[in-house]
Design a protein around this motif. Structure first.
Motif, PDB file in Angstrom:
ATOM      1  N   TRP A 117     -11.150  -8.376  -1.914  1.00 37.93           N
ATOM      2  CA  TRP A 117     -11.192  -7.575  -0.692  1.00 37.93           C
ATOM      3  C   TRP A 117      -9.885  -7.706   0.057  1.00 37.93           C
ATOM      4  CZ3 TRP A 117     -15.167 -10.863  -2.163  1.00 37.93           C
ATOM      5  CH2 TRP A 117     -16.299 -10.205  -2.688  1.00 37.93           C
ATOM      6  N   LEU A 118      -9.585  -6.675   0.802  1.00 39.75           N
ATOM      7  CA  LEU A 118      -8.344  -6.664   1.562  1.00 39.75           C
ATOM      8  C   LEU A 118      -8.675  -6.389   3.025  1.00 39.75           C
ATOM      9  CD1 LEU A 118      -5.079  -5.134   0.393  1.00 39.75           C
ATOM     10  CD2 LEU A 118      -5.840  -4.586   2.642  1.00 39.75           C
ATOM     11  N   ILE A 119      -8.207  -7.262   3.889  1.00 42.07           N
ATOM     12  CA  ILE A 119      -8.432  -7.076   5.328  1.00 42.07           C
ATOM     13  C   ILE A 119      -7.098  -6.773   5.980  1.00 42.07           C
ATOM     14  CG2 ILE A 119      -9.190  -8.174   7.450  1.00 42.07           C
ATOM     15  CD1 ILE A 119     -11.118  -9.775   5.992  1.00 42.07           C
ATOM     16  N   ALA A 120      -7.065  -5.736   6.792  1.00 43.48           N
ATOM     17  CA  ALA A 120      -5.841  -5.399   7.504  1.00 43.48           C
ATOM     18  C   ALA A 120      -5.987  -5.815   8.959  1.00 43.48           C
ATOM     19  CB  ALA A 120      -5.583  -3.909   7.408  1.00 43.48           C
ATOM     20  N   PHE A 121      -4.957  -6.452   9.470  1.00 43.10           N
ATOM     21  CA  PHE A 121      -4.985  -6.970  10.838  1.00 43.10           C
ATOM     22  C   PHE A 121      -4.226  -6.034  11.765  1.00 43.10           C
ATOM     23  CE2 PHE A 121      -5.912 -11.729  10.855  1.00 43.10           C
ATOM     24  CZ  PHE A 121      -6.710 -11.641   9.746  1.00 43.10           C
ATOM     25  N   GLY A 122      -4.813  -5.747  12.877  1.00 43.20           N
ATOM     26  CA  GLY A 122      -4.071  -5.073  13.927  1.00 43.20           C
ATOM     27  C   GLY A 122      -3.842  -3.602  13.641  1.00 43.20           C
ATOM     28  N   SER A 123      -3.049  -3.004  14.508  1.00 40.18           N
ATOM     29  CA  SER A 123      -2.861  -1.562  14.395  1.00 40.18           C
ATOM     30  C   SER A 123      -1.724  -1.200  13.436  1.00 40.18           C
ATOM     31  CB  SER A 123      -2.596  -0.965  15.770  1.00 40.18           C
ATOM     32  OG  SER A 123      -1.547  -1.661  16.381  1.00 40.18           O
ATOM     33  N   CYS A 124      -0.839  -2.144  13.142  1.00 39.67           N
ATOM     34  CA  CYS A 124       0.322  -1.796  12.318  1.00 39.67           C
ATOM     35  C   CYS A 124      -0.039  -1.246  10.942  1.00 39.67           C
ATOM     36  CB  CYS A 124       1.258  -2.991  12.190  1.00 39.67           C
ATOM     37  SG  CYS A 124       1.820  -3.602  13.758  1.00 39.67           S
ATOM     38  N   PRO A 125      -1.003  -1.829  10.218  1.00 38.51           N
ATOM     39  CA  PRO A 125      -1.313  -1.231   8.918  1.00 38.51           C
ATOM     40  C   PRO A 125      -2.050   0.102   9.025  1.00 38.51           C
ATOM     41  CG  PRO A 125      -2.080  -3.499   9.035  1.00 38.51           C
ATOM     42  CD  PRO A 125      -1.731  -3.081  10.412  1.00 38.51           C
ATOM     43  N   LEU A 126      -2.545   0.436  10.226  1.00 35.54           N
ATOM     44  CA  LEU A 126      -3.260   1.706  10.357  1.00 35.54           C
ATOM     45  C   LEU A 126      -2.311   2.865  10.579  1.00 35.54           C
ATOM     46  CD1 LEU A 126      -6.275   0.767  12.603  1.00 35.54           C
ATOM     47  CD2 LEU A 126      -6.214   1.107  10.162  1.00 35.54           C
ATOM     48  N   ASN A 127      -1.381   2.678  11.508  1.00 34.93           N
ATOM     49  CA  ASN A 127      -0.504   3.810  11.829  1.00 34.93           C
ATOM     50  C   ASN A 127       0.915   3.374  12.156  1.00 34.93           C
ATOM     51  OD1 ASN A 127      -0.879   2.597  14.231  1.00 34.93           O
ATOM     52  ND2 ASN A 127      -1.964   4.275  15.203  1.00 34.93           N
ATOM     53  N   GLY A 128       1.260   2.158  11.831  1.00 36.55           N
ATOM     54  CA  GLY A 128       2.600   1.695  12.139  1.00 36.55           C
ATOM     55  C   GLY A 128       2.679   0.940  13.438  1.00 36.55           C
ATOM     56  N   GLY A 129       1.715   1.156  14.309  1.00 36.00           N
ATOM     57  CA  GLY A 129       1.671   0.429  15.568  1.00 36.00           C
ATOM     58  C   GLY A 129       2.949   0.568  16.354  1.00 36.00           C
ATOM     59  N   ASP A 148     -10.573  -2.777   2.952  1.00 36.10           N
ATOM     60  CA  ASP A 148     -12.015  -2.935   3.104  1.00 36.10           C
ATOM     61  C   ASP A 148     -12.415  -3.070   4.555  1.00 36.10           C
ATOM     62  OD1 ASP A 148     -13.140  -3.049   0.387  1.00 36.10           O
ATOM     63  OD2 ASP A 148     -11.641  -4.610   0.167  1.00 36.10           O
ATOM     64  N   LEU A 149     -11.519  -3.613   5.358  1.00 33.04           N
ATOM     65  CA  LEU A 149     -11.877  -3.851   6.749  1.00 33.04           C
ATOM     66  C   LEU A 149     -10.609  -3.914   7.576  1.00 33.04           C
ATOM     67  CD1 LEU A 149     -14.320  -4.830   8.609  1.00 33.04           C
ATOM     68  CD2 LEU A 149     -13.311  -7.056   8.345  1.00 33.04           C
ATOM     69  N   SER A 150     -10.666  -3.324   8.752  1.00 32.88           N
ATOM     70  CA  SER A 150      -9.556  -3.459   9.690  1.00 32.88           C
ATOM     71  C   SER A 150     -10.030  -4.223  10.905  1.00 32.88           C
ATOM     72  CB  SER A 150      -9.046  -2.085  10.121  1.00 32.88           C
ATOM     73  OG  SER A 150      -8.335  -1.501   9.091  1.00 32.88           O
ATOM     74  N   ILE A 151      -9.210  -5.133  11.360  1.00 33.94           N
ATOM     75  CA  ILE A 151      -9.541  -5.877  12.573  1.00 33.94           C
ATOM     76  C   ILE A 151      -8.607  -5.404  13.667  1.00 33.94           C
ATOM     77  CG2 ILE A 151      -9.740  -8.151  13.595  1.00 33.94           C
ATOM     78  CD1 ILE A 151     -10.090  -9.300  10.860  1.00 33.94           C
ATOM     79  N   GLU A 152      -9.177  -5.085  14.826  1.00 37.01           N
ATOM     80  CA  GLU A 152      -8.311  -4.559  15.876  1.00 37.01           C
ATOM     81  C   GLU A 152      -7.655  -5.692  16.660  1.00 37.01           C
ATOM     82  OE1 GLU A 152     -10.754  -2.574  18.810  1.00 37.01           O
ATOM     83  OE2 GLU A 152     -12.360  -3.833  18.087  1.00 37.01           O
ATOM     84  N   GLY A 153      -6.632  -5.329  17.371  1.00 35.16           N
ATOM     85  CA  GLY A 153      -5.979  -6.310  18.239  1.00 35.16           C
ATOM     86  C   GLY A 153      -4.558  -6.557  17.806  1.00 35.16           C
TER      87      GLY A 153
END
Lengths: 211, 294, 379, 161
Positions: A117-129, A148-153
């Motif tokens: 599984w791969l977890i992405a932290f924060g907004s940077c992996p979503l849209n560059g932040g 698999d999951l994004s954690i916000e913050g």
């Protein structure tokens, strides 16, 4: 005596209900049992023992030491750091990814064994932040690897990280966290996207000259 | 019958070993000032590992890893667990056990070197060098005990220690016990002597390329190893026991002592560790041998 | 890379091989890599491979307003982000030629020293982690959280505070914060003796640190090694004393120095500076003006222009000299900002000299004692 | 030595140098690019031993690059920014690796981000960037946002997969 019996029945009933509910969640029908029963049982163990790769890809890794150590202690949930990708089940992309890291993260992800599984932290992996206009930071990780999951913050607090792990556990138990299968099925698409930024042969702008 | 009994032996060693690991993790966690995983965590880990896919680089790798586990499990066959034993004639022949234990290490070495990762090659080289360090003092201690008991059978040694706390070899031969305890620390690969694993140096050494099921086998090997080694020391020095539970308790105490040292000491470089082994435990064990002989 | 491959091809591949120390190596702190050529156990050649954390800060700040950059720059140095805010704010204050209120100076000092202590605690945990003494890591990082809690109370964030801004600090200290800080400092000082027993008096750690890659004074100056590593060689220089900023000129402190410059000296140097930081916090609390402004009135952030000019401002971080060179052309955005990371010289340059001849088991420990931190030179 | 003495000494030896005081512990010296090595060697002799940073500024309007050598002395506590301007179309300057070993890495850094050639430095290989084919990114005419949109934002429509 009566009280004791009543209590016993009550306890028994709750136990049964819980047990049935648990089975409900695991297995829905007889065919399901035949096809996926074993997998579902294994999923229970997978969620209870997730080993994460000790790889700090970005600034979010700064909150991992507190998460691992005395105060939040994620080993309570069976999550522990592992030294090499071969042994690990979880890859944490802790924040932004420069292309140079992306290449290594892809290698690492492919070295890991299923299920992973791969977890992405924060907004940077979503849209560059905050690095949306940076020339080395990718904007959307989902194009190159299945998340698999994004954690916000920014960065996610230890509580958020642990909450994220718990959410992933639920996903694993329900069988919805199947990023690794998605990656296999759509490998061409992912590969094409990866190649487009990792193995470029032409400069992006015409003015580009390599000095 | 003997086959069933052997299977029971092997399973016991693995299950108890994993339980020790789980409890040990909890114990270390408490020293770290944290809550720690549940004590059944090790079982979950092993089942999870066996549910994963795994990758093999060479058939020697598969073979070697299995040989590693098999070597340890074969040694268990000779081990008297409390009152139970498998072979009447060789009821815990310590010399045979020392030989068989080596097979486990060599199997691991073979399998791991076939993985082709430089880190694991370094790790296994360190493990074998360290083995050279702790085996010699340990063998000297064993020789002195054989000399005393005029037998190499663990059951005879246990019988000779019967009669209460003061008859234990631990009290009668303290120097030898301390030397053996030091060697045990090395055998278990606990902290001052864990140069072969050393995550921050060689990324967990032999385990670098082990994935899924292979890692699971490695896990089981480690569990069986904990069981085997603490059991040997318990039989040699803590007077064994005719009650299985007390026997396990004594083993667990030994394991906890080892973990406590593990929690507060840093890692030796492997050559310093070998030097250390050849200095202190060696001197103690030789002194013990001299006392026994004279 | 190709060069390295041909270089390796000519050699006996069984004796000499290439090892990637990082980026996902447990001994590596941060996303950074050394490509190490090893012969047996001995390192023959080291090639640092930075850039995994490169975000192009120096370019990004040129596209953002002066005030917007405050939220961007703490991310340059993750373990101790406050120094970035301070350097940046001081650059602007120097270019504008303004002096901040006294109370703000003291608050800045307290925040900086707290950040320094938390960075040192991370450093202790790195020494523990790289020698396998995980108890030390758990204890120090657990204790560091008390400081982070204070930061959270003060600024609202645990790691990136964005508290020090041009013209002072963002807001005044909350009520009761100082008392809590004193309590925490007392607690951490009490814990220090435990760390001593666990780490600095641990015979195995002392044995491993002693004689680990000693730095000579000439090398330290030539290679631009700064901070605690420089003082461990015996040069009595501290930016806080030599080029004072914040309230350091009003505070009384001594600069400890060691003489050997080896791993043990570097570790003990950090340990002694830890105490200095604690005493500085106490002094600052005592001497701080009880009332007063904490921030100058700055112009509208959207139309905020900084006068034309250039300036280099540096600060003593836990890793050494952390400095910004800022050029302004009188616009609403910085014209150029160059970052000198605290561990640039140690991690990228000196490593190529120091690591050769060392054994692989010492690399992680060397990085821990030099306090190499990847984000500040990757920028 | 005080700031005044140092600046006078520099003026004495290099009459062309343009000295500008920044504050009481810092000043800048602008010299010709041919003079950069003599000036730095001179400063090194009067105990300016630390090369804190070597960087460049892209003055695009004047079509020039400015190379900044930031030196510091542990005995005088003075920071000197030694600067030299070079032509933007032909960015070449003598390397200072003979004075400071550490300059090798700084020059490699500046070469990568500005495309400035340092004559005599044989280590100007790619360093931070991966497979970089465009204009050196720190130049003022390189548009970071456009690049990012072009390369990393291209697949926005395709993402619903």
């Amino acid at each position: 005596m009566v009280l004791e019996m009543a209590h016993g029945t009550f306890a028994c009933a709750t136990f049964n209900r819980d047990f049935i509910r648990g089975v409900d969640m695991l297995i829905t029908s007889r065919n399901d049992l035949r096809d996926n029963g074993w997998e579902r049982i294994l999923n229970y163990f997978r969620k209870k023992s997730m080993w994460m790769l000790h790889y700090c890809t970005g600034c979010g890794a700064m909150e991992l030491p507190p998460t691992m150590t005395s105060r939040w202690d994620m080993e309570r949930f069976g999550i522990g750091p592992m030294a090499t990708p071969r042994q690990a089940d979880l890859l944490l992309v802790t924040g932004y990814l420069s292309i140079k890291s992306l290449k290594r993260v892809i290698y690492t992800y492919e070295q890991m064994q299923d299920p992973k599984w791969l977890i992405a932290f924060g907004s940077c992996p979503l849209n560059g932040g905050i690095y949306y206009d940076s020339y080395t930071v990718i904007n959307r990780l989902a194009l190159y690897l299945p998340i698999d999951l994004s954690i916000e913050g920014c960065m996610p607090r230890p509580e958020a990280v642990i909450n994220g792990f718990n959410t992933l556990m639920k996903g694993i138990e329900k069988g919805t966290a199947v990023g690794y299968k998605k990656y296999k099925e759509n490998y061409e698409w992912y590969k094409k996207n990866q190649d487009a930024i990792l193995n470029r042969t032409k400069p992006v702008f015409d003015s580009g000259v390599k000095s | 019958m003997i086959v069933l009994k052997y299977i029971a032996f092997a399973l016991t060693s693995i299950i108890v070993g994993l339980l020790f690991m789980g409890l040990g993790r909890k114990y270390s966690a408490r020293i770290h000032r944290r809550y720690g995983p549940p004590f059944w965590q090790s079982y979950l880990d092993v089942i999870k590992l066996f549910s994963k896919t795994s990758i093999s680089h060479h058939w020697v790798m598969d073979f070697g890893i299995m040989m590693g586990l098999a070597g340890i499990l074969a040694t268990i066959a000779f081990l008297p667990i409390g009152p139970f034993h498998l072979f009447n004639s060789m009821n815990g022949n310590i010399i045979i056990m020392l030989y068989f234990m080596t097979i486990g290490y060599l199997g691991m070495a073979m399998g791991v070197s076939a993985s082709g990762n430089p880190n694991s090659a370094i790790g296994i080289a360190r493990a074998l060098t360290l083995m050279l360090g702790y085996e010699i003092p340990f063998v000297i201690v064993v020789i002195s005990l054989i000399f005393i008991n005029k037998s190499s059978l663990l059951s005879v040694m246990v019988a000779n220690q019967a009669g209460g706390f003061l008859h234990w070899n631990m009290i009668r031969y303290p120097l030898g016990f301390i030397a053996a305890e030091m060697a045990l620390q090395g055998m278990l690969g606990e902290k001052p002597f864990d140069a072969m694993i050393a995550p921050s140096e060689i990324a967990s050494g032999p385990m670098v390329e082990l994935s899924g099921k292979m890692m699971g086998l490695g896990f089981l090997q480690h569990a069986a190893q904990i069981f085997l080694e603490t059991a040997i020391i318990t039989s040699l020095f803590l007077g064994g026991s005719s009650n299985v539970w007390i026997f396990f308790l004594k083993m667990f105490v030994l394991y906890l002592v080892s973990l406590s040292i593990n929690a507060v000491s840093a890692r030796f470089k492997f050559e310093n560790a070998v030097k250390w082994f050849w200095k202190w435990p060696m001197a103690l064990s030789l002194a013990q041998l001299l006392i026994v002989i004279l | 890379m190709n060069e390295l491959l041909t270089f390796l091809g000519e050699e006996d591949r069984y004796k000499k091989y290439e090892l990637f120390f990082g980026p996902n190596h447990p001994g590596m702190n941060g996303n950074f890599s050394y490509i190490i050529t090893v012969e047996g156990h001995t390192i023959k050649r080291v090639d640092p491979d930075p850039g995994q954390l490169h975000r192009g800060f120096e370019k990004l700040v040129e596209h953002r307003l002066w005030m917007q950059n405050i939220s961007l720059i703490p991310r340059i140095c993750v373990p101790e982000p406050d120094i970035n805010e301070l350097v940046y704010s001081r650059c602007i204050e120097k270019l504008m030629g303004v002096e901040i209120p006294d109370r703000a100076k003291y608050i800045r000092t307290i925040v900086l020293e707290m950040a320094r202590i938390s960075a040192f605690l991370l450093g202790f945990s790195a020494i523990g982690g790289s020698t396998g003494l995980y108890t030390a890591s758990h204890w120090t990082i657990g204790d560091r959280d008390y400081l982070l809690d204070l930061f959270e109370w003060l600024t609202g964030a645990r790691v990136y505070h964005m508290y020090i801004i041009p013209g002072g600090v963002r807001r005044d200290l909350p009520e009761g914060w100082i008392e809590k800080l004193e309590e925490t400092v007392d607690y951490i000082e009490k814990r220090l003796s435990e760390y001593d027993r666990l780490i600095y008096n641990n015979p195995v750690i002392v044995q491993r640190l002693k004689g680990l890659a000693p730095i000579t004074q000439e090398d330290a100056v030539k290679y631009g090694i700064t901070g605690p590593n420089l003082r461990a060689t015996g040069i009595k220089y501290d930016t806080r004393k030599a080029v004072p900023y914040a309230a350091y000129e009003y505070l009384d402190f001594d600069i400890p120095v060691q003489s050997d410059g080896d791993g043990l000296a570097r570790a003990i140097q950090r340990r002694e500076e830890f105490e200095i930081s604690i005493s500085l916090i106490r002094q600052a609390i005592k001497k701080m003006p009880k009332k007063g402004k904490v921030r100058l009135d700055m112009p509208n952030p959207l139309k905020f222009r900084v006068p034309k000019g250039e300036v280099y401002v540096k600060v003593e971080s836990a890793r050494g000299e952390h400095g910004y060179y800022i050029v302004s052309d009188g616009d609403t955005k910085p014209f150029r900002m160059a970052v000198r990371g605290g561990s640039y010289t140690a991690g990228l340059v000196y490593a190529r000299k120091a690591l050769v001849g060392m054994r692989i088991e010492d690399v992680a420990l060397w990085m821990a004692t030099m306090d190499v931190c990847a984000p500040d030179f990757d920028r | 030595m005080t700031q005044k003495e140092i600046s006078e000494k520099i003026k004495e030896n290099f009459p062309n140098a343009e000295i500008k005081i920044i504050d009481k512990k810092q000043f800048s010296v602008l010299v010709d690019k041919e003079q950069i090595i003599p000036v730095l060697a001179f400063l090194q002799n009067i105990d300016f031993k630390e090369l804190a940073i070597l960087t460049a500024v892209d003055w695009i309007d004047e079509n020039q690059f400015e190379i900044v050598y930031n030196v510091f002395s542990y005995s005088h506590y003075q920071q000197i920014l030694v600067k030299a301007r070079i032509d933007r179309n032909n960015p070449k300057i003598q390397s200072v690796i003979n004075l400071w070993d550490i300059a090798k890495t700084y020059e490699r850094d500046v070469h990568e981000f500005f495309g400035i050639e340092f004559i005599g430095n044989d280590e100007l290989k790619p360093f931070f960037l991966h497979n970089w084919l465009d204009l050196p990114p720190m130049r003022k005419d390189f548009d970071s946002l456009a690049y990012s949109n072009e390369v990393y934002g291209k697949f926005k429509e395709e993402r619903d997969k």
